[in-house]
Enzyme design. Sequence first.
Site, PDB file in Angstrom:
ATOM      1  N   SER A 264     -24.165  22.938 -77.739  1.00  0.00           N
ATOM      2  CA  SER A 264     -24.671  21.648 -77.608  1.00  0.00           C
ATOM      3  C   SER A 264     -25.047  21.591 -79.184  1.00  0.00           C
ATOM      4  CB  SER A 264     -25.996  21.681 -76.816  1.00  0.00           C
ATOM      5  OG  SER A 264     -26.768  20.814 -77.071  1.00  0.00           O
TER       6      SER A 264
ATOM      7  N   TYR B 278     -34.634  24.886 -74.953  1.00  0.00           N
ATOM      8  CA  TYR B 278     -33.212  24.806 -74.660  1.00  0.00           C
ATOM      9  C   TYR B 278     -32.502  24.949 -76.007  1.00  0.00           C
ATOM     10  CZ  TYR B 278     -29.031  21.990 -73.835  1.00  0.00           C
ATOM     11  OH  TYR B 278     -27.908  21.559 -73.649  1.00  0.00           O
TER      12      TYR B 278
END
Length: 252
Positions: free
Chosen positions: A137, A150
């Site tokens: 990501s 995250y």
Amino acid sequence: MPDRRTAVVTGASSGIGAATARRLAAEGFAVVLTARRAERIEKLAAELPDAEAYPLDVTDRAAVNAFADHLRSTRPSVEVLVNNAGGALGTDPVAHADPSDWRAMYEVNVLGVLNMTQALLPALTASGDGTVVVLSSTAGHGTYEGGGGYVAAKHGAHVIAETLRLELCGEPVRVLEIAPGMVQTEEFALTRFRGDQERAAKVYQGVAQPLTAEDVADTVGWAVTRPSHVNIDLLVVRPRAQASNTKVHREG
């Protein structure tokens, strides 16, 4: 026995994983779909040529090892592993975040990638032309407030890819990292906000065209099908409206 090249896709029950399975099937791969939700991957496998559904939790090492044994007994070779399973939980600041959320994110985003890669690497190497794909990501390359857990997990996934590429230099295995930015799927934001539809919708509010799961799958399909000597070390893909993790153009 399938005579096509085989690709394993984790987290294939929805979103980017399902779209990637469809794209790789269209590229001629025999696709093995894994995810925890058996009924979803079974339905998708039924739609694709030469596809198999195998229910799997990538955080369960014993189950992952059993899956690798299954592949050895049913497939002549495995050429591609797409480490897609992952996800985010919560948006609390570091000072107040729930450690159990961080642990869960680390388990799936980091240890899940480690489990699958370790278990399938012998088969990928033995194929003579293996590819490991890590779906990380842009969170793995830049921080933002409320994303500590995250972001830390995706940085971990990025480091796995980067280190593995160094360690496998000279072996017949490529290591590709695809780092998507803002992707609107049916579940990612909803899971992060624990089912709160309103908060999930606000993530994409005013953004004319966020990325879709198919956009990311198209990127994976392109990277995997480059000639064997071509390694796409890192490909960052964002919608035009997103300049960084913290700068997004919103209309209205």
